[in-house]
Design a protein around this motif. Structure first.
Motif, PDB file in Angstrom:
ATOM      1  N   ALA A  15     -80.528  10.229  99.611  1.00 47.38           N
ATOM      2  CA  ALA A  15     -81.407  10.875  98.629  1.00 47.38           C
ATOM      3  C   ALA A  15     -81.641  12.333  98.997  1.00 47.38           C
ATOM      4  O   ALA A  15     -81.637  13.230  98.140  1.00 47.38           O
ATOM      5  N   CYS A  16     -81.831  12.586 100.297  1.00 53.67           N
ATOM      6  CA  CYS A  16     -82.046  13.949 100.764  1.00 53.67           C
ATOM      7  C   CYS A  16     -80.810  14.822 100.517  1.00 53.67           C
ATOM      8  O   CYS A  16     -80.927  15.988 100.128  1.00 53.67           O
ATOM      9  N   CYS A  17     -79.624  14.262 100.725  1.00 55.41           N
ATOM     10  CA  CYS A  17     -78.379  15.006 100.503  1.00 55.41           C
ATOM     11  C   CYS A  17     -78.227  15.412  99.031  1.00 55.41           C
ATOM     12  O   CYS A  17     -77.766  16.515  98.721  1.00 55.41           O
ATOM     13  N   VAL A  18     -78.606  14.518  98.131  1.00 59.38           N
ATOM     14  CA  VAL A  18     -78.524  14.822  96.704  1.00 59.38           C
ATOM     15  C   VAL A  18     -79.431  15.997  96.359  1.00 59.38           C
ATOM     16  O   VAL A  18     -79.021  16.968  95.695  1.00 59.38           O
ATOM     17  N   VAL A  19     -80.684  15.924  96.804  1.00 62.82           N
ATOM     18  CA  VAL A  19     -81.639  17.003  96.529  1.00 62.82           C
ATOM     19  C   VAL A  19     -81.178  18.309  97.181  1.00 62.82           C
ATOM     20  O   VAL A  19     -81.275  19.385  96.582  1.00 62.82           O
ATOM     21  N   LEU A  20     -80.653  18.210  98.386  1.00 64.35           N
ATOM     22  CA  LEU A  20     -80.170  19.388  99.095  1.00 64.35           C
ATOM     23  C   LEU A  20     -78.996  20.027  98.368  1.00 64.35           C
ATOM     24  O   LEU A  20     -78.906  21.263  98.239  1.00 64.35           O
ATOM     25  N   GLY A  21     -78.079  19.198  97.857  1.00 65.96           N
ATOM     26  CA  GLY A  21     -76.951  19.723  97.097  1.00 65.96           C
ATOM     27  C   GLY A  21     -77.393  20.460  95.849  1.00 65.96           C
ATOM     28  O   GLY A  21     -76.871  21.530  95.517  1.00 65.96           O
ATOM     29  N   VAL A  22     -78.376  19.890  95.153  1.00 66.91           N
ATOM     30  CA  VAL A  22     -78.905  20.540  93.943  1.00 66.91           C
ATOM     31  C   VAL A  22     -79.578  21.865  94.298  1.00 66.91           C
ATOM     32  O   VAL A  22     -79.396  22.881  93.607  1.00 66.91           O
ATOM     33  N   GLN A  23     -80.365  21.865  95.376  1.00 62.41           N
ATOM     34  CA  GLN A  23     -81.045  23.087  95.798  1.00 62.41           C
ATOM     35  C   GLN A  23     -80.042  24.187  96.148  1.00 62.41           C
ATOM     36  O   GLN A  23     -80.223  25.356  95.770  1.00 62.41           O
ATOM     37  N   ILE A  24     -78.965  23.837  96.848  1.00 60.59           N
ATOM     38  CA  ILE A  24     -77.968  24.829  97.228  1.00 60.59           C
ATOM     39  C   ILE A  24     -77.225  25.361  96.002  1.00 60.59           C
ATOM     40  O   ILE A  24     -76.945  26.561  95.890  1.00 60.59           O
ATOM     41  N   GLN A  25     -76.941  24.483  95.052  1.00 57.18           N
ATOM     42  CA  GLN A  25     -76.195  24.888  93.862  1.00 57.18           C
ATOM     43  C   GLN A  25     -77.053  25.630  92.839  1.00 57.18           C
ATOM     44  O   GLN A  25     -76.653  26.658  92.303  1.00 57.18           O
ATOM     45  N   VAL A  26     -78.239  25.068  92.558  1.00 56.69           N
ATOM     46  CA  VAL A  26     -79.079  25.588  91.479  1.00 56.69           C
ATOM     47  C   VAL A  26     -80.167  26.521  91.997  1.00 56.69           C
ATOM     48  O   VAL A  26     -80.551  27.481  91.333  1.00 56.69           O
ATOM     49  N   GLY A  27     -80.676  26.232  93.190  1.00 59.58           N
ATOM     50  CA  GLY A  27     -81.756  27.027  93.751  1.00 59.58           C
ATOM     51  C   GLY A  27     -83.056  26.851  93.002  1.00 59.58           C
ATOM     52  O   GLY A  27     -83.699  27.832  92.613  1.00 59.58           O
ATOM     53  N   PHE A  28     -83.464  25.593  92.780  1.00 58.49           N
ATOM     54  CA  PHE A  28     -84.685  25.321  92.009  1.00 58.49           C
ATOM     55  C   PHE A  28     -85.952  25.653  92.784  1.00 58.49           C
ATOM     56  O   PHE A  28     -87.045  25.673  92.221  1.00 58.49           O
ATOM     57  N   GLY A  29     -85.817  25.907  94.111  1.00 53.23           N
ATOM     58  CA  GLY A  29     -86.971  26.244  94.937  1.00 53.23           C
ATOM     59  C   GLY A  29     -86.690  27.470  95.776  1.00 53.23           C
ATOM     60  O   GLY A  29     -85.587  28.025  95.744  1.00 53.23           O
ATOM     61  N   PRO A  30     -87.685  27.933  96.527  1.00 55.90           N
ATOM     62  CA  PRO A  30     -87.483  29.091  97.411  1.00 55.90           C
ATOM     63  C   PRO A  30     -86.459  28.802  98.499  1.00 55.90           C
ATOM     64  O   PRO A  30     -86.145  27.637  98.779  1.00 55.90           O
ATOM     65  N   SER A  31     -85.954  29.843  99.142  1.00 59.37           N
ATOM     66  CA  SER A  31     -84.876  29.672 100.124  1.00 59.37           C
ATOM     67  C   SER A  31     -85.316  28.830 101.320  1.00 59.37           C
ATOM     68  O   SER A  31     -84.510  28.097 101.887  1.00 59.37           O
ATOM     69  N   TRP A  32     -86.605  28.925 101.695  1.00 63.23           N
ATOM     70  CA  TRP A  32     -87.062  28.141 102.842  1.00 63.23           C
ATOM     71  C   TRP A  32     -87.001  26.643 102.586  1.00 63.23           C
ATOM     72  O   TRP A  32     -86.943  25.850 103.524  1.00 63.23           O
ATOM     73  N   LEU A  33     -86.994  26.247 101.297  1.00 68.25           N
ATOM     74  CA  LEU A  33     -86.910  24.828 100.967  1.00 68.25           C
ATOM     75  C   LEU A  33     -85.581  24.236 101.430  1.00 68.25           C
ATOM     76  O   LEU A  33     -85.509  23.067 101.828  1.00 68.25           O
ATOM     77  N   THR A  34     -84.517  25.055 101.396  1.00 66.70           N
ATOM     78  CA  THR A  34     -83.209  24.590 101.866  1.00 66.70           C
ATOM     79  C   THR A  34     -83.283  24.206 103.342  1.00 66.70           C
ATOM     80  O   THR A  34     -82.770  23.160 103.760  1.00 66.70           O
ATOM     81  N   THR A  35     -83.950  25.034 104.124  1.00 62.90           N
ATOM     82  CA  THR A  35     -84.100  24.734 105.545  1.00 62.90           C
ATOM     83  C   THR A  35     -84.920  23.479 105.767  1.00 62.90           C
ATOM     84  O   THR A  35     -84.570  22.626 106.592  1.00 62.90           O
ATOM     85  N   VAL A  36     -86.008  23.339 105.011  1.00 59.58           N
ATOM     86  CA  VAL A  36     -86.853  22.145 105.128  1.00 59.58           C
ATOM     87  C   VAL A  36     -86.058  20.891 104.788  1.00 59.58           C
ATOM     88  O   VAL A  36     -86.131  19.871 105.492  1.00 59.58           O
ATOM     89  N   LEU A  37     -85.265  20.957 103.720  1.00 64.35           N
ATOM     90  CA  LEU A  37     -84.454  19.805 103.321  1.00 64.35           C
ATOM     91  C   LEU A  37     -83.390  19.475 104.378  1.00 64.35           C
ATOM     92  O   LEU A  37     -83.095  18.303 104.625  1.00 64.35           O
ATOM     93  N   LEU A  38     -82.825  20.507 104.998  1.00 67.90           N
ATOM     94  CA  LEU A  38     -81.866  20.273 106.079  1.00 67.90           C
ATOM     95  C   LEU A  38     -82.540  19.563 107.248  1.00 67.90           C
ATOM     96  O   LEU A  38     -81.957  18.680 107.874  1.00 67.90           O
ATOM     97  N   TYR A  39     -83.794  19.915 107.523  1.00 71.28           N
ATOM     98  CA  TYR A  39     -84.533  19.259 108.593  1.00 71.28           C
ATOM     99  C   TYR A  39     -84.817  17.795 108.257  1.00 71.28           C
ATOM    100  O   TYR A  39     -84.677  16.911 109.108  1.00 71.28           O
ATOM    101  N   VAL A  40     -85.228  17.546 107.021  1.00 71.37           N
ATOM    102  CA  VAL A  40     -85.500  16.167 106.600  1.00 71.37           C
ATOM    103  C   VAL A  40     -84.224  15.335 106.673  1.00 71.37           C
ATOM    104  O   VAL A  40     -84.226  14.179 107.126  1.00 71.37           O
ATOM    105  N   TYR A  41     -83.122  15.924 106.230  1.00 71.14           N
ATOM    106  CA  TYR A  41     -81.817  15.267 106.310  1.00 71.14           C
ATOM    107  C   TYR A  41     -81.471  14.928 107.752  1.00 71.14           C
ATOM    108  O   TYR A  41     -81.028  13.812 108.073  1.00 71.14           O
ATOM    109  N   CYS A  42     -81.698  15.873 108.647  1.00 67.82           N
ATOM    110  CA  CYS A  42     -81.397  15.685 110.071  1.00 67.82           C
ATOM    111  C   CYS A  42     -82.233  14.551 110.667  1.00 67.82           C
ATOM    112  O   CYS A  42     -81.713  13.700 111.393  1.00 67.82           O
ATOM    113  N   VAL A  43     -83.517  14.509 110.331  1.00 70.60           N
ATOM    114  CA  VAL A  43     -84.411  13.487 110.878  1.00 70.60           C
ATOM    115  C   VAL A  43     -84.043  12.106 110.365  1.00 70.60           C
ATOM    116  O   VAL A  43     -83.923  11.140 111.137  1.00 70.60           O
ATOM    117  N   SER A  44     -83.842  11.968 109.046  1.00 64.99           N
ATOM    118  CA  SER A  44     -83.528  10.650 108.480  1.00 64.99           C
ATOM    119  C   SER A  44     -82.182  10.146 108.992  1.00 64.99           C
ATOM    120  O   SER A  44     -82.011   8.948 109.250  1.00 64.99           O
TER     121      SER A  44
END
Length: 467
Positions: A342-371
């Motif tokens: 689920a995190c990878c899907v959201v991360l892919g959308v964020q990288i492609q579309v950029g629906f959030g600020p740039s720091w969100l990409t880093t946060v999502l990468l961290y969540v992906y790493c932890v899970s």
């Protein structure tokens, strides 16, 4: 009793995982330096050489791993550790003393020869620890890797290149010295017929006298697992039927695997677990952390982002070590892989579309790493150390690790060309697909092994009782 000794043995051996983690992610902090006109080497690296910098160690591990099983069974666990430690010292000696591109690439290849320690470390820990703490202690191999990666990012970000290499060389030498304190595995000693030495080793790790009832009973249990006979179905059924006075046929490891249906199923499951884990993609993020963070979040320090990621991986490893004993291996892998997908899907959308600020990409990468670390980063190593009978434990584990490093090489080598071809966002969609497939596979085919002896685990592969 003996918990302190078991933890001490685990910590001493896991130190090798720390030094391996440093070596494993060392390329991450040197990619930009080696590609720069101001490189510390005799010339800048080409794009092909940079790809080899991250993947050559996997090639070496592929070559050396088939011999690992025989080395472990011949030299023993302790001497194998010492050999791997010396290999790390050699790697850092070359890096500290040579500045030619060819020498650096050669050192990366040599470093891969110690990659098989991720086969030996969990195996040794599972052989010295009791079932009640076996899973959490085996997880120490993954935790130590996380600590090593964090140190590697810190060294690369804040130390001068040559100072970093000499620091890593010193840590590797310290590792070899610490290994002198480790006692040989009681299972290996018993395999070689050194019963008295096995008794002393087991007594040490149980905190009991060699004459204690607990130690003697456990030694007898190990003996029984070393004398399993086979019929056309499973080693467990034959064990129940066999005449104890009848001499047992000594089978080769291939013949044993061919006749044991449960062992074949266990081997297939572990191979699938490693495949799923590697293609969930964290290995790419770890090795290419700094350039990846630079591309994904150019406004945030790549070094700081990498260090925080390694720190979170380490902390997640400790949490995973607790959860794997509390809730079991199977459910942890299923739910953590689903969360990672689920995190990878959201991360892919964020990288492609950029629906959030740039720091969100880093946060999502961290969540992906932890899970990822909670599930695929821990469970396959624990399962690999638990499910195989002693006769083929090192052999079957070697096959699994050989396949794992083949997958590692493929993922690392194709990552940069694939990012250029389809973009980083699409890559994370691919990772998500493997995450969800991992959950489905584990739901149907992964039995629970928490707190079970190896013969009981083998029987679960026969009965297909996975829930």
């Amino acid at each position: 009793m003996g918990i302190i000794q078991q933890i001490l043995g685990t910590v001493l051996i896991s130190y090798l995982g720390v030094t391996m983690g440093i070596m494993y992610t060392w390329p991450s902090s040197t990619f930009l330096l080696f590609a720069s006109p101001n490189t510390t080497l005799n010339r800048p690296m080409t794009s092909t050489e940079l790809s080899l910098l991250g993947s050559l160690s996997s090639i070496a591990t592929l070559i050396i791993t088939p011999f690992t099983s025989s080395v472990i069974d011949y030299l023993g666990r302790k001497k194998s550790f010492l050999l791997l430690g010396v290999n790390q010292v050699l790697t850092w000696t070359i890096l500290a003393s040579c500045d030619r591109v060819e020498a650096v690439l050669a050192s990366m290849f040599i470093s891969g020869c110690s990659g098989c320690m991720m086969l030996v470390i969990p195996m040794y820990i599972s052989e010295i620890c009791k079932e009640s703490i076996r899973g959490s202690m085996t997880s120490a191999a993954v935790i130590s890797l996380g600590i090593g990666m964090m140190l590697s990012y810190i060294f690369g970000g804040y130390l001068e290149y040559h100072v970093m290499n000499y620091t890593c060389l010193s840590l590797s030498v310290l590792g070899v010295v610490l290994l002198m304190m480790v006692k040989e595995s009681p299972l290996f000693l018993l395999q070689k017929g050194f019963e008295k030495e096995a008794l002393r080793s087991l007594a040490f790790y149980r905190g009991e006298k060699i004459t204690s009832k607990e130690v003697i009973e456990e030694l007898e249990t190990i003996k029984r697992t070393l004398n399993v006979a086979l019929d056309e179905q499973t080693p467990e059924e034959e064990k129940l039927k066999a005449d104890l006075d009848k001499p047992r046929e000594k089978l080769s490891r291939w013949a044993f695997l061919k006749k044991s249906k449960s062992s074949r199923r266990a081997l297939l499951v572990v191979i699938m677990l490693y495949t799923a884990a590697i293609f969930q993609g964290l290995v790419v993020v770890q090795v290419f952390a700094e350039p990846l963070f630079t591309e994904a979040t150019p406004t945030i320090s790549a070094t700081l982002s990498s260090v925080l990621m390694a720190l979170l991986s380490t902390l997640a490893g400790f949490v995973g070590a607790y959860l794997i004993e509390r809730y079991g291996r199977r459910h942890l892998m299923i739910y953590a892989s689903s969360a990672t997908g689920a995190c990878c899907v959201v991360l892919g959308v964020q990288i492609q579309v950029g629906f959030g600020p740039s720091w969100l990409t880093t946060v999502l990468l961290y969540v992906y790493c932890v899970s990822y670390t909670l599930g695929a980063g821990v469970v396959p190593y624990v399962i690999n150390a638990e499910v195989f009978l002693p006769e083929i434990k090192s052999f079957a584990s070697m096959i699994c690790m050989e396949w794992a490093f083949l997958c590692n090489f493929v993922v690392l080598f194709i990552f940069n060309p694939l990012v250029t071809a389809v973009g980083l966002g699409i890559i994370f969609y691919m990772f998500a697909a493997f995450c969800f497939l991992s959950s489905v596979f584990c739901w149907f085919f992964l039995p629970e092994t928490k707190g079970l002896a190896v013969d009981v685990i083998q029987q679960s592969f026969v009965n297909k009782c996975y829930k």
